[in-house]
Design a protein around this motif. Structure first.
Motif, PDB file in Angstrom:
ATOM      1  N   LYS B 107       0.880  -1.175   0.000  1.00  0.00           N
ATOM      2  CA  LYS B 107       0.000   0.000   0.000  1.00  0.00           C
ATOM      3  C   LYS B 107       0.907   1.212   0.000  1.00  0.00           C
ATOM      4  O   LYS B 107       2.075   1.112   0.415  1.00  0.00           O
ATOM      5  CB  LYS B 107      -0.863   0.013   1.257  1.00  0.00           C
ATOM      6  CG  LYS B 107      -2.071  -0.902   1.161  1.00  0.00           C
ATOM      7  CD  LYS B 107      -2.963  -0.737   2.365  1.00  0.00           C
ATOM      8  CE  LYS B 107      -4.141  -1.665   2.309  1.00  0.00           C
ATOM      9  NZ  LYS B 107      -5.120  -1.343   1.278  1.00  0.00           N
ATOM     10  N   LYS B 109       1.371   5.160   1.226  1.00  0.00           N
ATOM     11  CA  LYS B 109       0.883   6.294   2.018  1.00  0.00           C
ATOM     12  C   LYS B 109       1.512   7.568   1.472  1.00  0.00           C
ATOM     13  O   LYS B 109       2.736   7.726   1.503  1.00  0.00           O
ATOM     14  CB  LYS B 109       1.251   6.101   3.498  1.00  0.00           C
ATOM     15  CG  LYS B 109       0.638   7.170   4.392  1.00  0.00           C
ATOM     16  CD  LYS B 109       1.089   7.046   5.831  1.00  0.00           C
ATOM     17  CE  LYS B 109       0.366   5.930   6.548  1.00  0.00           C
ATOM     18  NZ  LYS B 109       0.739   5.884   7.985  1.00  0.00           N
ATOM     19  N   ASP B 114       1.681  19.564   4.823  1.00  0.00           N
ATOM     20  CA  ASP B 114       0.878  20.017   5.968  1.00  0.00           C
ATOM     21  C   ASP B 114       0.479  18.862   6.889  1.00  0.00           C
ATOM     22  O   ASP B 114      -0.304  19.047   7.813  1.00  0.00           O
ATOM     23  CB  ASP B 114      -0.381  20.752   5.470  1.00  0.00           C
ATOM     24  CG  ASP B 114      -1.214  19.912   4.525  1.00  0.00           C
ATOM     25  OD1 ASP B 114      -0.814  18.762   4.231  1.00  0.00           O
ATOM     26  OD2 ASP B 114      -2.274  20.393   4.080  1.00  0.00           O
ATOM     27  N   GLY B 115       1.002  17.669   6.611  1.00  0.00           N
ATOM     28  CA  GLY B 115       0.681  16.517   7.460  1.00  0.00           C
ATOM     29  C   GLY B 115      -0.489  15.704   6.939  1.00  0.00           C
ATOM     30  O   GLY B 115      -0.849  14.677   7.520  1.00  0.00           O
ATOM     31  N   TYR B 116      -1.093  16.161   5.825  1.00  0.00           N
ATOM     32  CA  TYR B 116      -2.232  15.430   5.259  1.00  0.00           C
ATOM     33  C   TYR B 116      -1.729  14.122   4.639  1.00  0.00           C
ATOM     34  O   TYR B 116      -0.714  14.111   3.931  1.00  0.00           O
ATOM     35  CB  TYR B 116      -2.910  16.295   4.196  1.00  0.00           C
ATOM     36  CG  TYR B 116      -4.230  15.745   3.712  1.00  0.00           C
ATOM     37  CD1 TYR B 116      -5.328  15.763   4.537  1.00  0.00           C
ATOM     38  CD2 TYR B 116      -4.366  15.220   2.430  1.00  0.00           C
ATOM     39  CE1 TYR B 116      -6.548  15.266   4.109  1.00  0.00           C
ATOM     40  CE2 TYR B 116      -5.581  14.721   1.992  1.00  0.00           C
ATOM     41  CZ  TYR B 116      -6.657  14.742   2.829  1.00  0.00           C
ATOM     42  OH  TYR B 116      -7.862  14.250   2.409  1.00  0.00           O
ATOM     43  N   LYS B 117      -2.418  13.027   4.934  1.00  0.00           N
ATOM     44  CA  LYS B 117      -1.991  11.712   4.442  1.00  0.00           C
ATOM     45  C   LYS B 117      -3.163  10.964   3.840  1.00  0.00           C
ATOM     46  O   LYS B 117      -4.273  11.068   4.367  1.00  0.00           O
ATOM     47  CB  LYS B 117      -1.447  10.864   5.606  1.00  0.00           C
ATOM     48  CG  LYS B 117      -0.181  11.364   6.220  1.00  0.00           C
ATOM     49  CD  LYS B 117       0.191  10.556   7.441  1.00  0.00           C
ATOM     50  CE  LYS B 117       1.382  11.193   8.137  1.00  0.00           C
ATOM     51  NZ  LYS B 117       1.685  10.556   9.417  1.00  0.00           N
ATOM     52  N   GLN B 118      -2.895  10.225   2.792  1.00  0.00           N
ATOM     53  CA  GLN B 118      -3.892   9.300   2.253  1.00  0.00           C
ATOM     54  C   GLN B 118      -3.192   8.008   1.867  1.00  0.00           C
ATOM     55  O   GLN B 118      -2.067   8.040   1.355  1.00  0.00           O
ATOM     56  CB  GLN B 118      -4.603   9.891   1.029  1.00  0.00           C
ATOM     57  CG  GLN B 118      -5.657  10.947   1.349  1.00  0.00           C
ATOM     58  CD  GLN B 118      -6.845  10.432   2.153  1.00  0.00           C
ATOM     59  OE1 GLN B 118      -7.030   9.225   2.320  1.00  0.00           O
ATOM     60  NE2 GLN B 118      -7.660  11.349   2.656  1.00  0.00           N
ATOM     61  N   THR B 119      -3.843   6.896   2.119  1.00  0.00           N
ATOM     62  CA  THR B 119      -3.256   5.593   1.774  1.00  0.00           C
ATOM     63  C   THR B 119      -4.032   5.003   0.605  1.00  0.00           C
ATOM     64  O   THR B 119      -5.270   4.962   0.647  1.00  0.00           O
ATOM     65  CB  THR B 119      -3.315   4.655   2.998  1.00  0.00           C
ATOM     66  OG1 THR B 119      -2.720   5.337   4.103  1.00  0.00           O
ATOM     67  CG2 THR B 119      -2.575   3.356   2.739  1.00  0.00           C
ATOM     68  N   ASN B 121      -4.041   1.995  -2.889  1.00  0.00           N
ATOM     69  CA  ASN B 121      -3.551   0.696  -3.386  1.00  0.00           C
ATOM     70  C   ASN B 121      -2.754   0.902  -4.679  1.00  0.00           C
ATOM     71  O   ASN B 121      -2.789   1.980  -5.270  1.00  0.00           O
ATOM     72  CB  ASN B 121      -4.739  -0.223  -3.724  1.00  0.00           C
ATOM     73  CG  ASN B 121      -5.596  -0.457  -2.518  1.00  0.00           C
ATOM     74  OD1 ASN B 121      -5.094  -0.676  -1.424  1.00  0.00           O
ATOM     75  ND2 ASN B 121      -6.908  -0.372  -2.710  1.00  0.00           N
ATOM     76  N   HIS B 143     -11.816  13.880  -4.234  1.00  0.00           N
ATOM     77  CA  HIS B 143     -10.723  14.858  -4.142  1.00  0.00           C
ATOM     78  C   HIS B 143     -10.007  14.814  -2.793  1.00  0.00           C
ATOM     79  O   HIS B 143      -8.912  15.346  -2.684  1.00  0.00           O
ATOM     80  CB  HIS B 143     -11.250  16.269  -4.394  1.00  0.00           C
ATOM     81  CG  HIS B 143     -11.519  16.523  -5.845  1.00  0.00           C
ATOM     82  ND1 HIS B 143     -11.318  17.734  -6.439  1.00  0.00           N
ATOM     83  CD2 HIS B 143     -11.971  15.698  -6.820  1.00  0.00           C
ATOM     84  CE1 HIS B 143     -11.648  17.656  -7.708  1.00  0.00           C
ATOM     85  NE2 HIS B 143     -12.057  16.430  -7.961  1.00  0.00           N
ATOM     86  N   SER B 144     -10.639  14.223  -1.801  1.00  0.00           N
ATOM     87  CA  SER B 144      -9.949  14.135  -0.507  1.00  0.00           C
ATOM     88  C   SER B 144      -8.725  13.217  -0.611  1.00  0.00           C
ATOM     89  O   SER B 144      -7.876  13.222   0.263  1.00  0.00           O
ATOM     90  CB  SER B 144     -10.899  13.649   0.592  1.00  0.00           C
ATOM     91  OG  SER B 144     -11.425  12.403   0.264  1.00  0.00           O
ATOM     92  N   PHE B 145      -8.631  12.428  -1.705  1.00  0.00           N
ATOM     93  CA  PHE B 145      -7.448  11.590  -1.926  1.00  0.00           C
ATOM     94  C   PHE B 145      -6.342  12.353  -2.661  1.00  0.00           C
ATOM     95  O   PHE B 145      -5.246  11.842  -2.808  1.00  0.00           O
ATOM     96  CB  PHE B 145      -7.818  10.336  -2.730  1.00  0.00           C
ATOM     97  CG  PHE B 145      -8.553   9.299  -1.921  1.00  0.00           C
ATOM     98  CD1 PHE B 145      -7.861   8.301  -1.246  1.00  0.00           C
ATOM     99  CD2 PHE B 145      -9.917   9.332  -1.819  1.00  0.00           C
ATOM    100  CE1 PHE B 145      -8.538   7.359  -0.489  1.00  0.00           C
ATOM    101  CE2 PHE B 145     -10.612   8.397  -1.062  1.00  0.00           C
ATOM    102  CZ  PHE B 145      -9.915   7.408  -0.398  1.00  0.00           C
TER     103      PHE B 145
END
Lengths: 216, 158
Positions: B107, B109, B114-119, B121, B143-145
């Motif tokens: 996976k 990440k 700014d510390g924003y993270k999305q994980t 595949n 869009h949050s990804f």
């Protein structure tokens, strides 16, 4: 029964106006590179939700308004993440209802001093904004794939920070909403239903036609 | 009987007044608390951004890569999103720099300044692009990804 119909019409009315302003005004503010989500929650959402609650003092009304506004926002062609913004608005309506019920429902007439209105505005606007944001951050990944709690935790300071501005705006908008809701308006059924349903229909028609044109 | 009813009414009124006073105080305390929380978070966020913002490098699985070199070596493509057409290099080609034999076994990440993270595949990575503005764009996801100003991509074993 008659009263229920009036409340239902009002829920659709306030929800449609809120959703409509989110789409057109929110998109305009976003184009100007302004923090539209903070302004829309701190000012417009707080004004619509507070006025509707004070004027009609109906439990559950704000959840309905949030659902209506969120459903309308789903047809927004200007912003990419329709799901996120629809979820955020629905969550905001629900959270406002819960906080209001806990703090004010017992007797609204006791909220007389400006100081308490400002404090309440800061608290409710901040809470609704950050909790709504978190709800979106949890539900959107769940819809698309998986939600990872560590991703949300690491982003919490950013959410708490943005909430500060929503809180400050709420400290101004809630006293304004309290003042506006003192205006006494009464309509006869003959005018009441055509006005509320008419304005709501216009909002929905404009949004859906606009969405259809944009998509096609 | 009447007197006791009157006393009960007075007690109830006093309790009610006391409750209102307490709730009023609670609201002020809550307002001050959220302001303090907001100010502290803003200071933290700005310090965090300051530390990470100016890098022209991206860390992928612990290795530093120069972004301009990546853009020189990999050809940009154009994709269509619900936010219009976007240009960037395919994210899977960036991951290929790691020479992993089984990229779908991990996976990814994606971490912003700014510390924003999305994980996501591997299937998502295959559809995504990395723009010159250091943004990851996934046309098939919300869009949050879309992570802005990426500083790191962590590779996590499933």
């Amino acid at each position: 029964m008659k009263n229920n119909m009036r409340i239902f019409a009002l829920i659709i009315f306030f929800g449609s106006i809120w959703g409509f302003s989110e789409i057109f005004l929110g998109s305009f503010l976003a184009d100007q590179e302004l923090p539209y989500d903070i302004i829309m929650t701190g000012f417009f959402a707080m004004i619509f939700l507070t006025i509707s609650r004070i004027m009609y003092n109906q439990k559950g009304m704000q959840i309905g308004i949030g659902i209506t506004a969120g459903a309308l926002k789903y047809f927004n062609p200007f912003v990419g993440c329709n799901v996120c913004s629809a979820i955020a608005i629905m969550a905001e309506g629900l959270l406002f209802e819960l906080i209001w019920n806990y703090f004010i429902n017992y007797d609204i007439s006791k909220f007389k001093s400006l100081k308490i209105k400002i404090s309440f505005g800061i608290f409710i606007s901040y809470s609704v904004y950050i909790l709504g944001y978190m709800t979106t951050q949890i539900l959107t990944p769940l819809i698309y794939s998986n939600f990872y709690i560590e991703n949300l935790i690491s982003f919490m300071p950013q959410i708490f920070s943005k909430g500060l501005y929503a809180g400050i705006i709420g400290g101004l908008s809630i006293p304004i909403a309290f003042s506006l809701s003192n205006i006494k308006l009464s309509f006869k059924d003959k005018i009441y239903y055509p006005t509320t349903i008419g304005i709501s229909s216009i909002c929905w028609i404009i949004v859906i036609v606009n969405w259809y044109i944009f998509i096609s | 009987m009447v007197k006791s009813k009157h006393n009960l009414y007075i007690i109830k009124t006093n309790i009610r007044k006391r409750m209102l006073f307490i709730r009023g105080k609670i609201i002020h305390i809550l307002a001050i608390s959220v302001i303090i929380l907001g100010i502290v978070s803003t200071i933290y966020v700005n310090a965090y951004k300051e530390r990470n913002n100016n890098s022209n490098e991206i860390i992928i699985n612990g290795n530093n890569y120069d972004i301009s070199t990546i853009f020189t070596n990999i050809n940009e493509i154009q994709i269509t999103t619900d936010d219009g057409k976007k240009m960037g290099i395919p994210l899977n080609q960036i991951i290929d720099l790691l020479k992993e034999k089984c990229p779908s076994c991990f996976k990814y990440k994606i971490i912003g300044s700014d510390g924003y993270k999305q994980t996501v595949n591997w299937e998502d990575i295959e559809k995504g692009i990395f723009t010159i503005e250091k943004t990851a764009i996934f046309p098939h996801l919300a869009h949050s990804f879309w992570v802005k100003n990426i500083i790191e991509i962590e590779v996590i074993k499933i």
